[in-house]
Design a protein around this motif. Structure first.
Motif, PDB file in Angstrom:
ATOM      1  N   GLN A 142      34.375 169.207  35.549  1.00  0.00           N
ATOM      2  CA  GLN A 142      35.173 169.250  36.774  1.00  0.00           C
ATOM      3  C   GLN A 142      34.633 170.292  37.751  1.00  0.00           C
ATOM      4  N   ALA A 143      34.197 171.444  37.229  1.00  0.00           N
ATOM      5  CA  ALA A 143      33.690 172.497  38.107  1.00  0.00           C
ATOM      6  C   ALA A 143      32.336 172.145  38.703  1.00  0.00           C
ATOM      7  N   LEU A 144      31.530 171.359  37.984  1.00  0.00           N
ATOM      8  CA  LEU A 144      30.188 171.025  38.465  1.00  0.00           C
ATOM      9  C   LEU A 144      30.188 169.872  39.455  1.00  0.00           C
ATOM     10  N   LEU A 145      31.145 168.956  39.313  1.00  0.00           N
ATOM     11  CA  LEU A 145      31.137 167.749  40.123  1.00  0.00           C
ATOM     12  C   LEU A 145      32.022 167.923  41.354  1.00  0.00           C
ATOM     13  N   GLY A 146      31.806 167.084  42.309  1.00  0.00           N
ATOM     14  CA  GLY A 146      32.613 167.127  43.520  1.00  0.00           C
ATOM     15  C   GLY A 146      31.761 167.322  44.755  1.00  0.00           C
ATOM     16  N   ARG A 147      32.444 167.332  45.885  1.00  0.00           N
ATOM     17  CA  ARG A 147      31.761 167.426  47.170  1.00  0.00           C
ATOM     18  C   ARG A 147      31.742 168.864  47.674  1.00  0.00           C
ATOM     19  N   GLY A 148      30.784 169.166  48.517  1.00  0.00           N
ATOM     20  CA  GLY A 148      30.723 170.449  49.200  1.00  0.00           C
ATOM     21  C   GLY A 148      29.955 171.532  48.472  1.00  0.00           C
ATOM     22  N   LEU A 149      29.605 171.322  47.208  1.00  0.00           N
ATOM     23  CA  LEU A 149      28.901 172.347  46.436  1.00  0.00           C
ATOM     24  C   LEU A 149      28.000 171.655  45.430  1.00  0.00           C
ATOM     25  N   LEU A 154      29.916 181.201  41.043  1.00  0.00           N
ATOM     26  CA  LEU A 154      30.799 181.737  40.006  1.00  0.00           C
ATOM     27  C   LEU A 154      30.649 183.244  39.885  1.00  0.00           C
ATOM     28  N   LEU A 155      29.430 183.744  40.075  1.00  0.00           N
ATOM     29  CA  LEU A 155      29.169 185.184  40.006  1.00  0.00           C
ATOM     30  C   LEU A 155      29.432 185.881  41.332  1.00  0.00           C
ATOM     31  N   ARG A 156      29.779 185.104  42.353  1.00  0.00           N
ATOM     32  CA  ARG A 156      30.065 185.618  43.688  1.00  0.00           C
ATOM     33  C   ARG A 156      28.882 186.370  44.289  1.00  0.00           C
ATOM     34  N   ILE A 165      31.605 179.935  51.811  1.00  0.00           N
ATOM     35  CA  ILE A 165      32.281 178.632  51.764  1.00  0.00           C
ATOM     36  C   ILE A 165      32.148 178.023  50.379  1.00  0.00           C
ATOM     37  N   GLY A 166      30.935 178.085  49.815  1.00  0.00           N
ATOM     38  CA  GLY A 166      30.731 177.558  48.470  1.00  0.00           C
ATOM     39  C   GLY A 166      31.556 178.304  47.437  1.00  0.00           C
ATOM     40  N   GLU A 167      31.674 179.617  47.569  1.00  0.00           N
ATOM     41  CA  GLU A 167      32.481 180.386  46.628  1.00  0.00           C
ATOM     42  C   GLU A 167      33.959 180.024  46.747  1.00  0.00           C
ATOM     43  N   ILE A 185      35.104 177.091  47.690  1.00  0.00           N
ATOM     44  CA  ILE A 185      35.251 175.757  47.100  1.00  0.00           C
ATOM     45  C   ILE A 185      35.394 175.853  45.589  1.00  0.00           C
ATOM     46  N   LEU A 186      34.585 176.711  44.972  1.00  0.00           N
ATOM     47  CA  LEU A 186      34.632 176.837  43.512  1.00  0.00           C
ATOM     48  C   LEU A 186      35.900 177.549  43.062  1.00  0.00           C
ATOM     49  N   TRP A 187      36.211 178.695  43.628  1.00  0.00           N
ATOM     50  CA  TRP A 187      37.303 179.526  43.134  1.00  0.00           C
ATOM     51  C   TRP A 187      38.682 179.068  43.596  1.00  0.00           C
ATOM     52  N   GLU A 188      38.758 178.417  44.741  1.00  0.00           N
ATOM     53  CA  GLU A 188      40.057 178.033  45.282  1.00  0.00           C
ATOM     54  C   GLU A 188      40.353 176.548  45.149  1.00  0.00           C
TER      55      GLU A 188
END
Length: 361
Positions: A45-52, A61-63, A69-71, A73-76
């Protein structure tokens, strides 16, 4: 010369320890495997999707990716989506298990007992009346009231056929269709709310945020904890009402407590992600196939199976979404996870009905 029969000497050492019960060994193996599968599904789920992109996930993930924007998308979005899928799947899995034991019906699940349809109707009605603004605890309470009403309607409709699993399942389908019809009527009367309420009808994890995860967490913890504390009661109810009375347990109050816990868990999941079809049917059947029918072990295993099923279905749905190109005049397909679970669950339901042995367990 006289012969005397020598008596065998008694062992003076300690008695040998009993062999370790096989259910505990199967439980340990099942929990380990399911935990790995849940982690794998959440990673998908974390690897797939749009925008990243996939190669941008680890730096985000390590910020230290340098891409705010990518961070975000992942964290929020992606990580809360994975957390909500795990929590909601666990709620639906345990809810289905409690319904199957309380109703003594191996085909019982939230969507086949009116509980799921009633919970969806409760949320949509609360939205229509302006009682729910976005995602709040009032949505859970509205879903809880709707689930109680749906379950009560099935109980009244079944009458004397409550002890027949097939008849109870047929009535559950009828009640579910009727409640879905009422929900559709409410959406038709309010076109502006139809799009926003779509996820409650299909079971979608799109747009999940940390607020949704924090909303679901206390309800999931309380419901699953209560289900595990009710394990001795569940073990007695499995033997039937006569057995319960013989050991001094009043079956009606005990069954009411189990059903109330099941409806609470289903309502909490439905209020956040909608009705992800048949997760509550798949999880208990797979859990009992893995470790047997001991409730003390079944509750955590059913929770893990439900989490794996919903997370895996959402990861698969996101994978399909990324494979469908978006044209200049069309939007990219956003496949809800509930459609995946409904297809798999419907196939499993057909197999279970055709195998009469499941109805007699």
């Amino acid at each position: 010369m006289t012969l005397t029969r020598r008596r065998p000497e008694r062992a003076t050492g300690p008695a040998p320890l009993p062999a370790r019960p096989r259910p505990l060994r199967a439980f340990a193996v099942a929990v380990t495997v399911l935990a790995v599968l849940a982690l794998a599904a959440a990673t998908g789920q974390a690897l797939l999707g749009r925008g990243l992109a996939v190669d941008e996930v680890w730096p985000a993930l390590l910020r230290d990716s340098g891409d705010p924007i990518g961070e975000r998308i992942l964290w929020e979005l992606r990580l809360p989506r994975a957390a909500v899928a795990l929590l909601a799947g666990a709620c639906l899995g345990v809810s289905g298990l409690l319904l199957q034991i309380a109703l003594r019906n191996p085909l019982a699940s939230p969507e086949l007992t009116g509980v799921g349809g009633g919970a969806v109707l409760g949320v949509v009605l609360a939205l229509r009346l302006g009682l729910v603004s976005g995602q709040a605890h009032t949505a859970v309470l509205a879903a809880l009231c709707g689930g109680l009403a749906g379950g009560a309607l099935l109980w009244l409709l079944s009458g004397r056929g409550r002890s027949d699993p097939t008849w109870l399942t047929i009535n559950g389908v009828i009640v579910g269709i009727a409640l879905s019809g009422l929900t559709s009527v409410l959406l038709v009367l309010s076109q502006a709310e139809a799009a926003g309420a779509l996820r409650w009808l299909t079971g979608s994890l799109t747009g999940m945020t940390p607020a949704h995860a924090f909303l679901l967490l206390p309800w999931a913890a309380a419901g699953i904890g209560a289900a595990w504390l009710l394990s001795p009661v569940l073990a007695v109810l499995q033997g039937g009402d006569d057995h319960a009375q013989a050991v001094g347990l009043a079956p009606r109050p005990a069954r009411f407590a189990v059903l109330l816990t099941a409806i609470l868990l289903a309502a909490a999941a439905v209020s956040v992600v909608g009705m992800a079809g048949f997760v509550g049917l798949i999880a208990p059947l797979l859990a009992s196939a893995l470790i047997g029918r001991e409730p003390r072990l079944l509750v955590p295993v059913a929770a893990l199976v439900g989490a794996v099923v919903l997370s895996g279905a959402d990861a698969l749905a996101q994978g399909v979404t990324t494979l469908v190109p978006a044209g200049p005049q069309t939007q990219r397909l956003g496949l809800p996870a509930g459609s995946i679970t409904s297809i798999v669950g419907a196939a499993l339901l057909v197999i279970a009905v055709r195998r009469r042995g499941l109805l007699n367990t």
